[in-house]
Design a protein around this motif. Sequence first.
Motif, PDB file in Angstrom:
ATOM      1  N   TYR A 282     -20.374  14.227 -35.503  1.00 46.37           N
ATOM      2  CA  TYR A 282     -19.767  13.134 -34.742  1.00 46.37           C
ATOM      3  C   TYR A 282     -18.399  13.556 -34.199  1.00 46.37           C
ATOM      4  O   TYR A 282     -18.104  13.364 -33.006  1.00 46.37           O
ATOM      5  CB  TYR A 282     -19.631  11.898 -35.635  1.00 46.37           C
ATOM      6  CG  TYR A 282     -18.535  10.958 -35.204  1.00 46.37           C
ATOM      7  CD1 TYR A 282     -18.692  10.149 -34.077  1.00 46.37           C
ATOM      8  CD2 TYR A 282     -17.335  10.886 -35.906  1.00 46.37           C
ATOM      9  CE1 TYR A 282     -17.676   9.295 -33.658  1.00 46.37           C
ATOM     10  CE2 TYR A 282     -16.318  10.037 -35.509  1.00 46.37           C
ATOM     11  CZ  TYR A 282     -16.484   9.245 -34.382  1.00 46.37           C
ATOM     12  OH  TYR A 282     -15.481   8.411 -33.976  1.00 46.37           O
ATOM     13  N   VAL A 283     -17.571  14.142 -35.053  1.00 47.46           N
ATOM     14  CA  VAL A 283     -16.236  14.565 -34.621  1.00 47.46           C
ATOM     15  C   VAL A 283     -16.347  15.673 -33.574  1.00 47.46           C
ATOM     16  O   VAL A 283     -15.626  15.673 -32.571  1.00 47.46           O
ATOM     17  CB  VAL A 283     -15.393  15.046 -35.828  1.00 47.46           C
ATOM     18  CG1 VAL A 283     -14.022  15.540 -35.353  1.00 47.46           C
ATOM     19  CG2 VAL A 283     -15.208  13.929 -36.837  1.00 47.46           C
ATOM     20  N   ALA A 284     -17.257  16.627 -33.773  1.00 49.83           N
ATOM     21  CA  ALA A 284     -17.406  17.754 -32.856  1.00 49.83           C
ATOM     22  C   ALA A 284     -17.830  17.312 -31.463  1.00 49.83           C
ATOM     23  O   ALA A 284     -17.361  17.864 -30.456  1.00 49.83           O
ATOM     24  CB  ALA A 284     -18.422  18.747 -33.422  1.00 49.83           C
ATOM     25  N   ILE A 285     -18.712  16.319 -31.374  1.00 46.05           N
ATOM     26  CA  ILE A 285     -19.236  15.876 -30.078  1.00 46.05           C
ATOM     27  C   ILE A 285     -18.375  14.788 -29.451  1.00 46.05           C
ATOM     28  O   ILE A 285     -18.099  14.802 -28.250  1.00 46.05           O
ATOM     29  CB  ILE A 285     -20.688  15.371 -30.223  1.00 46.05           C
ATOM     30  CG1 ILE A 285     -21.591  16.487 -30.745  1.00 46.05           C
ATOM     31  CG2 ILE A 285     -21.219  14.834 -28.901  1.00 46.05           C
ATOM     32  CD1 ILE A 285     -21.653  17.712 -29.861  1.00 46.05           C
ATOM     33  N   CYS A 286     -17.937  13.831 -30.255  1.00 44.01           N
ATOM     34  CA  CYS A 286     -17.210  12.678 -29.719  1.00 44.01           C
ATOM     35  C   CYS A 286     -15.712  12.935 -29.549  1.00 44.01           C
ATOM     36  O   CYS A 286     -15.062  12.310 -28.714  1.00 44.01           O
ATOM     37  CB  CYS A 286     -17.429  11.458 -30.627  1.00 44.01           C
ATOM     38  SG  CYS A 286     -19.155  10.973 -30.770  1.00 44.01           S
ATOM     39  N   LYS A 287     -15.170  13.846 -30.342  1.00 45.45           N
ATOM     40  CA  LYS A 287     -13.737  14.159 -30.251  1.00 45.45           C
ATOM     41  C   LYS A 287     -13.537  15.672 -30.259  1.00 45.45           C
ATOM     42  O   LYS A 287     -12.885  16.222 -31.163  1.00 45.45           O
ATOM     43  CB  LYS A 287     -12.987  13.507 -31.410  1.00 45.45           C
ATOM     44  CG  LYS A 287     -13.127  11.989 -31.449  1.00 45.45           C
ATOM     45  CD  LYS A 287     -12.342  11.374 -32.592  1.00 45.45           C
ATOM     46  CE  LYS A 287     -12.486   9.858 -32.603  1.00 45.45           C
ATOM     47  NZ  LYS A 287     -11.725   9.224 -33.715  1.00 45.45           N
TER      48      LYS A 287
ATOM     49  N   LEU B 194     -25.017  10.790 -23.681  1.00 48.50           N
ATOM     50  CA  LEU B 194     -25.632  10.086 -22.559  1.00 48.50           C
ATOM     51  C   LEU B 194     -24.606   9.732 -21.484  1.00 48.50           C
ATOM     52  O   LEU B 194     -24.925   9.706 -20.295  1.00 48.50           O
ATOM     53  CB  LEU B 194     -26.331   8.820 -23.058  1.00 48.50           C
ATOM     54  CG  LEU B 194     -27.596   9.046 -23.899  1.00 48.50           C
ATOM     55  CD1 LEU B 194     -28.082   7.738 -24.502  1.00 48.50           C
ATOM     56  CD2 LEU B 194     -28.700   9.684 -23.062  1.00 48.50           C
ATOM     57  N   GLU B 195     -23.365   9.467 -21.902  1.00 46.08           N
ATOM     58  CA  GLU B 195     -22.322   9.135 -20.938  1.00 46.08           C
ATOM     59  C   GLU B 195     -21.982  10.321 -20.028  1.00 46.08           C
ATOM     60  O   GLU B 195     -21.536  10.150 -18.899  1.00 46.08           O
ATOM     61  CB  GLU B 195     -21.055   8.672 -21.670  1.00 46.08           C
ATOM     62  CG  GLU B 195     -21.165   7.256 -22.214  1.00 46.08           C
ATOM     63  CD  GLU B 195     -19.932   6.856 -23.001  1.00 46.08           C
ATOM     64  OE1 GLU B 195     -19.014   7.697 -23.134  1.00 46.08           O
ATOM     65  OE2 GLU B 195     -19.887   5.713 -23.500  1.00 46.08           O
ATOM     66  N   LYS B 196     -22.186  11.547 -20.527  1.00 43.94           N
ATOM     67  CA  LYS B 196     -21.873  12.738 -19.722  1.00 43.94           C
ATOM     68  C   LYS B 196     -22.887  12.963 -18.605  1.00 43.94           C
ATOM     69  O   LYS B 196     -22.632  13.724 -17.665  1.00 43.94           O
ATOM     70  CB  LYS B 196     -21.808  13.966 -20.626  1.00 43.94           C
ATOM     71  CG  LYS B 196     -20.651  13.893 -21.627  1.00 43.94           C
ATOM     72  CD  LYS B 196     -20.623  15.126 -22.526  1.00 43.94           C
ATOM     73  CE  LYS B 196     -19.473  15.037 -23.510  1.00 43.94           C
ATOM     74  NZ  LYS B 196     -19.421  16.221 -24.419  1.00 43.94           N
ATOM     75  N   LYS B 197     -24.061  12.355 -18.721  1.00 46.26           N
ATOM     76  CA  LYS B 197     -25.098  12.401 -17.687  1.00 46.26           C
ATOM     77  C   LYS B 197     -25.488  13.835 -17.300  1.00 46.26           C
ATOM     78  O   LYS B 197     -25.720  14.148 -16.131  1.00 46.26           O
ATOM     79  CB  LYS B 197     -24.645  11.633 -16.444  1.00 46.26           C
ATOM     80  CG  LYS B 197     -24.417  10.153 -16.721  1.00 46.26           C
ATOM     81  CD  LYS B 197     -23.974   9.411 -15.476  1.00 46.26           C
ATOM     82  CE  LYS B 197     -23.761   7.927 -15.776  1.00 46.26           C
ATOM     83  NZ  LYS B 197     -23.310   7.187 -14.580  1.00 46.26           N
ATOM     84  N   SER B 198     -25.552  14.675 -18.291  1.00 44.82           N
ATOM     85  CA  SER B 198     -26.000  16.060 -18.078  1.00 44.82           C
ATOM     86  C   SER B 198     -27.401  16.204 -18.662  1.00 44.82           C
ATOM     87  O   SER B 198     -27.596  16.009 -19.862  1.00 44.82           O
ATOM     88  CB  SER B 198     -25.042  17.033 -18.759  1.00 44.82           C
ATOM     89  OG  SER B 198     -25.604  18.327 -18.819  1.00 44.82           O
ATOM     90  N   ASP B 199     -28.370  16.522 -17.798  1.00 48.13           N
ATOM     91  CA  ASP B 199     -29.756  16.622 -18.259  1.00 48.13           C
ATOM     92  C   ASP B 199     -29.901  17.665 -19.354  1.00 48.13           C
ATOM     93  O   ASP B 199     -30.604  17.455 -20.355  1.00 48.13           O
ATOM     94  CB  ASP B 199     -30.675  16.968 -17.083  1.00 48.13           C
ATOM     95  CG  ASP B 199     -30.779  15.830 -16.087  1.00 48.13           C
ATOM     96  OD1 ASP B 199     -30.493  14.686 -16.491  1.00 48.13           O
ATOM     97  OD2 ASP B 199     -31.143  16.083 -14.927  1.00 48.13           O
ATOM     98  N   LYS B 200     -29.248  18.811 -19.170  1.00 44.04           N
ATOM     99  CA  LYS B 200     -29.330  19.877 -20.155  1.00 44.04           C
ATOM    100  C   LYS B 200     -28.707  19.436 -21.480  1.00 44.04           C
ATOM    101  O   LYS B 200     -29.254  19.662 -22.558  1.00 44.04           O
ATOM    102  CB  LYS B 200     -28.621  21.128 -19.635  1.00 44.04           C
ATOM    103  CG  LYS B 200     -28.720  22.317 -20.569  1.00 44.04           C
ATOM    104  CD  LYS B 200     -28.023  23.533 -19.977  1.00 44.04           C
ATOM    105  CE  LYS B 200     -28.106  24.719 -20.943  1.00 44.04           C
ATOM    106  NZ  LYS B 200     -27.404  25.909 -20.383  1.00 44.04           N
ATOM    107  N   GLY B 201     -27.541  18.760 -21.380  1.00 50.43           N
ATOM    108  CA  GLY B 201     -26.852  18.285 -22.582  1.00 50.43           C
ATOM    109  C   GLY B 201     -27.649  17.220 -23.306  1.00 50.43           C
ATOM    110  O   GLY B 201     -27.712  17.203 -24.537  1.00 50.43           O
TER     111      GLY B 201
END
Length: 313
Positions: free
Chosen positions: A123-128, A226-233
């Motif tokens: 969570y910390v790595a991805i969200c912050k 999902l907020e980044k809207k990157s298909d690969k991500g």
Amino acid sequence: MEEENATLLTEFVLTGFLYQPQWKIPLFLAFLVIYLITIMGNLGLIAVTWKDPHLHIPMYLLLGNLAFVDAWISSTVTPKMLNNFLAKSKMISLSECKIHFFSIAIGVTTVCFLLATMAYDRYVAICKPLLYPAIMTNELCVRLLILSYIAGILHALIHEGFLFRLTFCNSNIVHHIYCDIIPLSKISCTDSSINFLMVFIFSGSIQVFSIVTILISYTFFLFTVLEKKSDKGVRKAFSTCGAHLFSVCLYYGPLLLMYVGPASPQADGQNMMEPLFYTVIIPLLNPIIYSLRNKQVIVSFIKMLKRNVKVSY
């Protein structure tokens, strides 16, 4: 008076699986292969994280400790199962039974807290991501690891203490693949209501706390991706998150059925599939789910093999 005059039992028959005699050797070989793969997979992961300095970060320190506890649980349960497949006698002493249960209780509880800590780390790595090095330091990771082991030991000590109050005078047949508090409480000639209550309170609380932590962490994880809207991500996130959640469901589902749902004297305790999943199957799958899907672990493993081959030549 009947309980005082009865002969107290100090040896038990650990029934394990109920199977036809002709299945004895195939089952022994199958579980032997599972055990060997489990140990090699988990010890291999520990070796990789230990040898490669690039993996001395919280994510891989947690993975290494999860592998250690998985190997611990598997080594506590499987060798006894293998022995029972071939041995004429399935007897186990009361003292051995208590040690058996204590070791497994530590391992199973520690895994719950490790999975919750791993979810928080992701969570910390991805969200912050910018704050990750400052928040999830190696020092904090070591503290969380120590707390996980301490929690495992304390939880095991609580149930071990209540196990000592039980006496056995009627039946010595334990319908389980290992000595566990619930099947032992069911055959006790002492009132075991308090034991079932302690299992429900403490095991239920630990599982609910860790499950909620995992679900909240992965929910924020998915929303952020999902907020980044990157298909690969998005594909990568769903692949990683889905695999991890699959492992968590396989682990917690049987635990909830085993220790929270049927924690009553009237519940049937002869289903062996729940304990089989969290003591044998999950330790086998975790190295695959958490490591073989991780490119950095695979690269480090290949480098370690190449170094060992060069040294041997």
